[in-house]
Scaffold this motif. Sequence first.
Motif, short mmCIF file in Angstrom:
data_model
loop_
_atom_site.label_atom_id
_atom_site.label_comp_id
_atom_site.label_asym_id
_atom_site.label_seq_id
_atom_site.Cartn_x
_atom_site.Cartn_y
_atom_site.Cartn_z
N GLY A 278 21.16 4.08 25.16
CA GLY A 278 21.37 3.73 26.55
C GLY A 278 21.19 2.24 26.78
N CYS A 279 21.13 1.87 28.05
CA CYS A 279 20.96 0.46 28.41
C CYS A 279 19.49 0.14 28.61
CB CYS A 279 21.74 0.15 29.69
SG CYS A 279 21.60 -1.58 30.23
N LEU A 280 19.03 -0.90 27.94
CA LEU A 280 17.66 -1.39 28.10
C LEU A 280 17.67 -2.52 29.12
CD1 LEU A 280 14.66 -1.80 27.34
CD2 LEU A 280 15.46 -3.25 25.45
N GLY A 281 16.89 -2.39 30.17
CA GLY A 281 16.78 -3.43 31.17
C GLY A 281 15.53 -4.26 30.97
N ILE A 282 15.64 -5.55 31.25
CA ILE A 282 14.47 -6.43 31.25
C ILE A 282 14.35 -6.96 32.67
CG2 ILE A 282 13.37 -8.45 30.26
CD1 ILE A 282 15.03 -8.10 27.76
N LEU B 123 30.32 -1.17 36.24
CA LEU B 123 29.57 -1.50 35.03
C LEU B 123 28.82 -0.28 34.50
CD1 LEU B 123 28.67 -3.62 33.00
CD2 LEU B 123 26.81 -4.24 34.54
N LYS B 124 28.31 0.56 35.39
CA LYS B 124 27.62 1.77 34.96
C LYS B 124 28.53 2.64 34.11
CE LYS B 124 24.78 5.57 36.74
NZ LYS B 124 23.55 5.16 36.05
N LYS B 125 29.79 2.77 34.53
CA LYS B 125 30.76 3.55 33.76
C LYS B 125 31.02 2.91 32.40
CE LYS B 125 35.37 5.64 34.16
NZ LYS B 125 35.94 5.14 32.90
N THR B 126 31.19 1.58 32.38
CA THR B 126 31.43 0.88 31.12
C THR B 126 30.27 1.07 30.16
OG1 THR B 126 32.80 -0.80 32.21
CG2 THR B 126 31.84 -1.39 30.08
N LEU B 127 29.06 0.94 30.65
CA LEU B 127 27.89 1.08 29.80
C LEU B 127 27.74 2.50 29.26
CD1 LEU B 127 25.25 -1.05 31.76
CD2 LEU B 127 26.49 -1.68 29.68
N SER B 128 28.11 3.49 30.07
CA SER B 128 27.99 4.88 29.63
C SER B 128 28.97 5.19 28.50
CB SER B 128 28.23 5.84 30.80
OG SER B 128 29.59 5.80 31.22
N VAL C 244 24.37 -1.13 21.31
CA VAL C 244 23.16 -1.43 22.07
C VAL C 244 23.53 -2.31 23.27
CG1 VAL C 244 20.96 -2.68 22.00
CG2 VAL C 244 21.66 -1.31 20.04
N SER C 245 23.00 -2.00 24.43
CA SER C 245 23.21 -2.86 25.59
C SER C 245 21.86 -3.24 26.19
CB SER C 245 24.09 -2.18 26.64
OG SER C 245 23.57 -0.92 27.02
N VAL C 246 21.73 -4.52 26.51
CA VAL C 246 20.50 -5.05 27.09
C VAL C 246 20.89 -5.89 28.30
CG1 VAL C 246 18.42 -6.42 26.72
CG2 VAL C 246 19.44 -5.17 24.80
N MET C 247 20.28 -5.61 29.44
CA MET C 247 20.59 -6.34 30.67
C MET C 247 19.33 -6.95 31.25
SD MET C 247 22.37 -5.07 34.24
CE MET C 247 20.89 -4.46 35.01
N PHE D 181 17.03 -0.04 38.22
CA PHE D 181 16.87 1.41 38.38
C PHE D 181 18.22 2.12 38.25
CE2 PHE D 181 16.19 5.41 40.54
CZ PHE D 181 14.90 5.76 40.15
N GLN D 182 19.27 1.53 38.80
CA GLN D 182 20.58 2.18 38.80
C GLN D 182 21.27 2.15 37.44
OE1 GLN D 182 23.34 0.42 41.57
NE2 GLN D 182 24.73 2.15 41.52
N LEU D 183 21.10 1.06 36.69
CA LEU D 183 21.91 0.85 35.49
C LEU D 183 21.18 1.06 34.17
CD1 LEU D 183 23.81 -2.37 36.63
CD2 LEU D 183 24.73 -0.06 36.53
N CYS D 184 19.87 0.99 34.17
CA CYS D 184 19.14 0.96 32.91
C CYS D 184 18.41 2.28 32.64
CB CYS D 184 18.13 -0.19 32.90
SG CYS D 184 18.92 -1.79 33.20
N ASP D 185 18.60 2.80 31.42
CA ASP D 185 17.92 4.03 31.01
C ASP D 185 16.46 3.76 30.66
OD1 ASP D 185 20.39 5.91 30.77
OD2 ASP D 185 20.95 4.11 29.66
N HIS D 186 16.22 2.61 30.11
CA HIS D 186 14.88 2.20 29.69
C HIS D 186 14.60 0.82 30.25
CE1 HIS D 186 15.44 5.51 26.88
NE2 HIS D 186 16.55 4.91 26.50
#
Length: 378
Positions: A46-50, A197-202, A207-210, A219-224
């Motif tokens: 999934g997408c990791l958010g910082i 972007l949520k659709k693109t990331l899914s 690996v995706s990091v935002m 909260f909306q885009l990141c799984d972790h």
Amino acid sequence: MRETDSYKLEKIVYRKEQRLQTRLDVEIQKQLKRFRLDVKLQADDGCLGILGPSGCGKSMTLKSIAGIVTPDEGLISIQNGTEQRILFDKSQKVNIKPQKRRIGYLFQNYALFPNMTVQENIAAGLAGDVKNPKVGEMIGRFGLSGLEKQYPGQLSGGQQQRTALARILAYEPDALLLDEPFSAMDAYLRERLRLELKKTLSEYEGVSVMVTHDRDEAFQLCDHLLLMEQGRVIAAGETKAVFADPGTWQAARLTGCKNLSRIEKIGSRKIRALDWDGLELVTAQEVGVEIEAVGIRAHDFEPLSSGEALEWEKREDANLIPVEDAEISEMPFEWYVTMKNHLWWKIEKTIHVHESAGLVPEYLRISPEAIVLLRTDH
């Protein structure tokens, strides 16, 4: 011990069981002007958010991964199935050039070439070959058909972002890094592009990091999620878990908790809130010796009439709060109610409602489960 504590704020491990996947390992240190950047993470699912305030080291972490900035110490590697590639290793004097790392980097301003068309921008990552079938595939996938001959200055913000993503994904990078992708947009466009972007990331299998300073985006885009402050990780875990139980005062603030108070423990599950005029509250969890504060989300209060409050008074976990000398502020879609004891309560409203008469009840109640126990980082 909470899930957010189990990494000791040093390492994040995300696993995919279904298939071989790409995994990014980062352990870097770099001395900056105001603090030392010290980040250790592992991400693959999934997408990791910082998430963190401006200037905390978020973008510096991304730039180090991409090879734009060189860390003072550490190791960066990426594993694709059984193949591992070392991108940076200070001890072995390895520092792969950015263009050879197979890392896609979406800049805040998208960094499109202004003198190139949409088609040519996408082809830039494919040795400039506009006849490469991948160019046509990306144009179709990102809804850019009919815009192939347009220049960036002729595109809307959403079209520019889609073009930049198409250019990055055309060469199939192992990792996608997104640096504050919505920071320069107005609220309307930001909401629309989040969904895109949520659709693109899914659909993206790498690996995706935002990085972001916007908790709604995280909260909306990141799984972790990683929470950062002054160059270090202060909380980590699944995004919803971090928001529900941030663990520390500083992490609670970053996730938007408005009501925070130092406490005095007066029972195994009872505290006195020192910053809320000594309000005594019962908690759902046992208050350990490490707990020095509590938090309450501003939407978590329950309004009660005096009759309802009388019924709750019979219970040990009543947690009743008399509403006295409340100040009401109107926002477009919320009322902000500030109480005499400094607690904030937020109430949803519509844009058509402006009358606040009768809005404030005689009592509020807070459920013990809604009280977040917190440590303070000294």
